[in-house]
Enzyme design. Structure first.
Site, PDB file in Angstrom:
ATOM      1  N   GLU A  78       1.814   7.630   6.020  1.00  0.00           N
ATOM      2  CA  GLU A  78       1.430   6.650   7.011  1.00  0.00           C
ATOM      3  C   GLU A  78       2.503   5.582   7.140  1.00  0.00           C
ATOM      4  O   GLU A  78       2.687   4.750   6.241  1.00  0.00           O
ATOM      5  CB  GLU A  78       0.083   6.011   6.635  1.00  0.00           C
ATOM      6  CG  GLU A  78      -1.098   6.942   6.846  1.00  0.00           C
ATOM      7  CD  GLU A  78      -1.395   7.816   5.639  1.00  0.00           C
ATOM      8  OE1 GLU A  78      -0.455   8.099   4.868  1.00  0.00           O
ATOM      9  OE2 GLU A  78      -2.539   8.206   5.454  1.00  0.00           O
ATOM     10  N   CYS A 114      -0.187   9.054   2.218  1.00  0.00           N
ATOM     11  CA  CYS A 114       0.549  10.323   2.318  1.00  0.00           C
ATOM     12  C   CYS A 114       1.816  10.155   3.137  1.00  0.00           C
ATOM     13  O   CYS A 114       2.915  10.321   2.638  1.00  0.00           O
ATOM     14  CB  CYS A 114      -0.318  11.375   2.989  1.00  0.00           C
ATOM     15  SG  CYS A 114      -1.813  11.752   2.109  1.00  0.00           S
TER      16      CYS A 114
END
Lengths: 904, 86
Positions: A510, A508
């Site tokens: 990171e 997402c």
């Protein structure tokens, strides 16, 4: 009829206004930017819309058979031989109209189980599955034609199809095979062996209660042991597979029998090179099987245009099975096959392509210059790539796939950022990638921009155009902040500033460590970025912050499960400082027991189930001769501690501080009594809605808690630049980011903070009682970590940004902020520039991540009522874009409720 | 042997567990469990292989084609199997 909260608040003159900055028009407002894919890709995407999520045991069977046959061999070799056997025997399926071929299983949206990771959830369902298979045979196959709501999720069995976990369909005849395969892994899977040894940890009892009470969402060691990382396509793209196999042979000759000073793992290098060679041979055979199938299809196809396309596919697959790709198309096809190949190896979500527009630029540049391809043809291929990526499914348990992933797989494509020498890295191919994201709107790859002041205006405005299409992408990430984080976290492993400039997003949002590698194409040299770190889907995932606070208030007891989850603290909590101190103390107990037990699970994974293919792709495994488990990767300090529900926790602490400790309007006992009784309301599950406004009073409620509830709701909230709340957030963040570093991963590296919610704010909200901020039991938490709770950000976006940036975001791997904006607020070029200004202001203020839903909330409400009309509706959840119809109701309710900005 | 359906046919391209395309009929989308047609051509599967023996009522039997014998199942596709014998 039970009274709803929204009506009660109206009576009290405190309406729950979910709009800010004006009033949305009464009629439904569509999105401003609308484009269509090419007819080819529209057809392929339409097939996806009709496709059920389907699973089969084929890969599993061939893997399992060889693994058993190799009993007694070195584990790396045994696993590699099993993978090779599975790749060699995978059935190639080519769908007419595709230019890019290949998939995870012989279905359009296929997947398969990995019982060697975890077989427990099939076994628990064995009887149920078998009974369903028997019963389902009585149903009519015509039911399939009515299947639609829920998108591709197979939520129930029908005909000869059996539903697994409410998500995947499996053919009835394969059910006995699934259970037979699962039985063969009982007490041998990573799950089972890890569980055997995690129980030796002294704090295991606490950990078990933490999991049962859903303070923590899931174990990471056997559910999704890899992912939320950036893949690296460099080695096959630069060398081709024939040369890589030669390199493995050379490696074997170099290291066989020679530890070279490493008495622990030096000898393992031989086994790694042999394992890598085996997997590469399997990969080659897999590609060649597609070539054979394309030739077969060409031989039975009358249509000359389709026949020619099959022949082109055969030529492409035969070439890239051996050599460096010659053209952009071959290079794109190769990256796709590498991607799928890695996803075959493990249960993975968030395997991100990274900065693929920069990786593929050499072929794009040379093909365009030579006239071998046009931009329109590139766009066509990029659209096909989007459809392919969207077809990726991840097979895991329901709790993980539904509760965390919302059925998404988070293949995040990063753009922008800087080159190795510090210039804007945005290029013309990335402009086309964005255009494909507009014309062919799909969930994957989701797009991210590494925002840097050096990026050109034209590029940024193109990204804004994409936002206005309502896709929920691209996400905006702070390039400089991300680089700062990387330097701090991976500096001890040798990360340089140049390396940090290769930054990309895995999963997402990171932040992931990457490096540059020099690629040669037709004698011209290019520096291309790619992943060089371990997964970041690993560590302690996800801790419910409001639930930890609930434990503080209940002396460690969970009323929902009846468990004494944490040791009683027996404190009177007489001061705010004592309350916060106990929150931190409990939090550390939770992190500690999860870190140690998950370390054991991951240790079993690295010993029994290490990745071979993904390892050989990433620097510096091939050079070192070591796989991931032996620290072959360049960067290994990737394990993290993930939190959920920060906003509700902060708001709750603020309410407690004001109402109980500062103003002393209520005693602690009165507050606890109100929370225990959910302020006189039913639970969200009883109401069937998970947003605050829809909650209903209990029939026997006397109004006893109305005043305290109103005060809790009126207490200061995060996102308003409030002098009471912002210091609470700052204190928490500084403590949290520092605290995470005290815990060590199995690789002996410090962990760090990760602050995304994905979809856990639904499931973890459902298992948490009422909170002091006025949130009611079972309702969904605020999304993300920096977003405001729906309807509570009353001073506009810039005040929200001030609150969110009261702490240093570069201390954390990420932070997350989602905004919902009505399409009218950003209409036209003026609106586009305002949206870019808004984005810039957050980035310049030091915010890490910003994401928009450009949508009319009324459209979402209509979609809840009439999902059949909205199969293609995309929304941003928390770090990913998903089809509305595939999202569970708790998250749908939360997105509907998010504050809608009518102006920016 | 159980009644054959489209999933047993070489011309069938499986989209999902319930439906696929028939390449012999212009890639028309059809339901998996429909009756086969005169253009049916058997897809290599274990159940059509001479090396598949001792099949039980759940469709699980023995594969004798490889050096090391093991169980297999009737509907496993054998398009890529080096020991498939019609």
């Amino acid at each position: 009829m039970a009274k709803k909260l929204v009506d009660i608040l109206e009576e009290k003159g405190m309406s729950l206004n979910l709009q800010y900055g004006g009033t949305a028009p009464a009629e439904l407002t569509d999105r401003e930017i609308k484009k269509e894919p090419t007819p080819r890709n529209k057809k392929l995407r339409d097939i996806y819309f009709q496709t059920l999520s389907s699973t089969t045991c084929e890969f599993t069977y061939w893997y399992n058979r060889k693994f058993k046959e190799m009993d007694g061999d070195v584990i790396e070799i045994r696993r590699a031989a099993a993978l090779k056997n599975a790749f060699v025997h995978s059935t190639p399926v080519i769908f007419p109209g595709e230019k890019l071929v290949g998939g995870k299983a012989p279905y359009y949206r296929g997947s398969f189980p990995y019982p060697w990771l975890s077989e427990g959830f099939f076994m628990a369902k064995e009887d149920e599955l078998y009974q369903a298979a028997l019963a389902a045979g009585k149903a009519s196959a015509d039911e399939v034609s009515t299947f639609g709501a829920g998108g591709g999720n197979v939520t129930k069995s029908f005909g000869n199809v059996v539903s697994i976990s409410g998500k995947y369909g499996i053919r009835k005849e394969e059910v006995p095979v699934l259970t037979k395969l699962a039985r063969e892994w009982v007490n041998k899977s990573v799950d089972d062996v890890g569980h055997k040894y995690e129980q030796l940890v002294p704090e295991y009892g606490i950990k078990e209660n933490v999991m049962r009470s859903v303070i923590c969402m899931f174990d990471s060691g056997y559910t999704l042991p890899q992912g939320r990382e950036v893949i690296n396509y460099y080695y096959p793209l630069n060398y081709g597979y024939d040369r890589l196999i030669e390199m493995c042979e050379e490696g074997k000759a170099r290291v066989a029998g020679r530890p070279d000073g490493d008495g622990v793992a030096g000898m393992d290098r031989l086994y790694f090179y042999e394992a890598a060679k085996l997997v590469l041979e399997g990969i080659q055979a897999w590609y060649l099987n597609y070539a054979k199938e394309a030739k077969r299809l060409a031989s039975v196809t009358a249509d000359p245009a389709q026949k020619a396309e099959f022949e082109e596919i055969a030529d492409c697959m035969e070439w890239i099975a051996h050599k460096q790709p010659r053209t952009f198309r071959e290079a794109l096809q190769m990256t796709w096959m590498i991607h799928v190949g890695v996803l075959q190896e493990d249960s993975i979500s968030g395997m991100s392509p990274g900065r693929v527009g920069q990786v593929l630029y050499p072929w794009f540049e040379q093909d365009i210059e030579a006239g071998r391809i046009t931009e329109a043809e590139v766009l066509d291929l990029l659209e096909s790539h989007r459809v392919k990526m969207t077809c990726i499914d991840c097979f895991a348990s329901m709790g993980v796939v539904a509760g965390v992933l919302s059925s998404n797989t988070f293949n995040n494509l990063t753009m922008g950022g800087l080159t190795r020498d510090g210039q804007s890295a945005a290029n013309r191919l990335e402009m086309l990638i964005i255009e494909a994201g507009i014309t062919c709107q799909t969930t994957n790859p989701t797009l991210s921009i590494m925002y840097d002041e050096k990026l050109p205006e034209e590029f940024l405005l193109k990204a804004i155009e994409c936002e206005k299409a309502g896709t929920g992408y691209p996400a905006w990430m702070n390039n400089r902040g991300g680089m700062e984080f990387l330097m701090k976290q991976y500096g001890p492993e040798g990360m340089t500033l140049e390396d940090a400039r290769a930054i990309a997003i895995g999963g997402c949002l990171e932040t992931s460590p990457c490096v540059w590698k020099e690629l040669t194409l037709n004698d011209k040299k290019y520096w291309i970025p790619g992943g060089a770190g371990q997964p970041t889907s690993v560590g302690v995932h996800f801790i419910s912050n409001p639930k930890v606070l609930e434990m503080v208030l209940t002396n460690g007891y969970d009323a929902r499960t009846g468990l004494q989850v944490l040791p009683p603290h027996n404190k009177k909590l007489e001061t705010y400082e004592e309350l916060v101190g106990q929150f931190k103390a409990y939090y550390e107990i939770v992190v500690d027991c999860l870190a140690t037990t998950n370390n054991i699970q991951h240790d079993i994974w690295r010993k029994h189930n290490m990745c071979i293919y993904n390892s050989l792709l990433k620097p510096d495994c091939l050079e070192r001769g070591q796989h991931i488990g032996n620290l072959g990767y360049r960067f290994n300090a990737t394990f993290n501690v993930e939190s959920c529900g920060t906003c509700n926790q902060i708001n709750s602490l603020a309410a407690m501080k004001k109402l109980v400790y500062d103003e002393k309007k209520y005693t602690l006992a009165e507050m606890l009594d109100a929370l225990k009784n959910n302020f006189g309301f039913k639970t969200a599950a009883q109401v069937g809605s998970f947003s605050l406004e829809a909650q209903e009073k209990r029939d026997d409620d006397t109004g006893k808690y109305d005043e305290i509830h109103a005060d809790c709701l009126r207490a200061p909230k995060h996102g308003n630049n409030d002098p009471l709340v912002d210091p609470i957030l700052k204190d928490y963040e500084e403590w949290f980011c520092d605290m995470c570093r005290k815990y060590e991963s199995l690789y002996g590296k410090p962990m760090y903070a990760c602050q995304i919610s994905v979809s856990t704010h639904g499931a973890q909200g459902a298992s948490t009682g009422a909170t002091p901020d006025g949130r009611l039991a079972g309702t969904t938490f605020a999304d993300a970590s920096m977003s405001a709770y729906p309807g509570t950000d009353r001073n506009g976006a810039y005040a929200l940004f001030e609150s969110a940036c009261c702490w240093d975001h570069s201390q954390s791997q990420n932070s997350q902020m989602n905004l919902k904006i009505h399409p009218n607020a950003v209409r036209g070029i003026e609106g586009a520039k305002k949206l870019l200004d808004l984005t810039r202001s957050y980035m310049r203020r030091g915010g890490y991540h910003l994401q928009f839903n450009i949508v009319d909330s009324k459209v979402l409400k209509d979609a809840q009522q009439h999902p059949e009309n909205y199969r293609d509706l995309l929304v941003r959840v928390a770090g990913f874009t998903q089809y509305w119809v595939e999202i569970g109701k708790p998250i749908q309710d939360e997105i509907v409720a998010r504050t809608e900005y009518e102006g920016v | 042997m159980t009644k054959l359906n489209h999933t047993d046919c070489r011309n069938y391209i499986p989209i999902d567990v319930a439906k696929g395309m028939c390449h012999a009929h212009g890639d028309k989308i059809i339901l998996a469990d429909g009756d086969t047609c005169p253009q049916f051509e058997a897809l290599p599967k274990c159940k059509f292989c001479k090396n598949f023996t001792d099949v039980d009522d759940k469709g699980i039997g023995c594969c004798e084609g490889f050096k090391v014998k093991d169980w297999t199942y009737a509907d496993l596709k054998a398009v890529t199997c080096e020991h498939f014998v019609k």
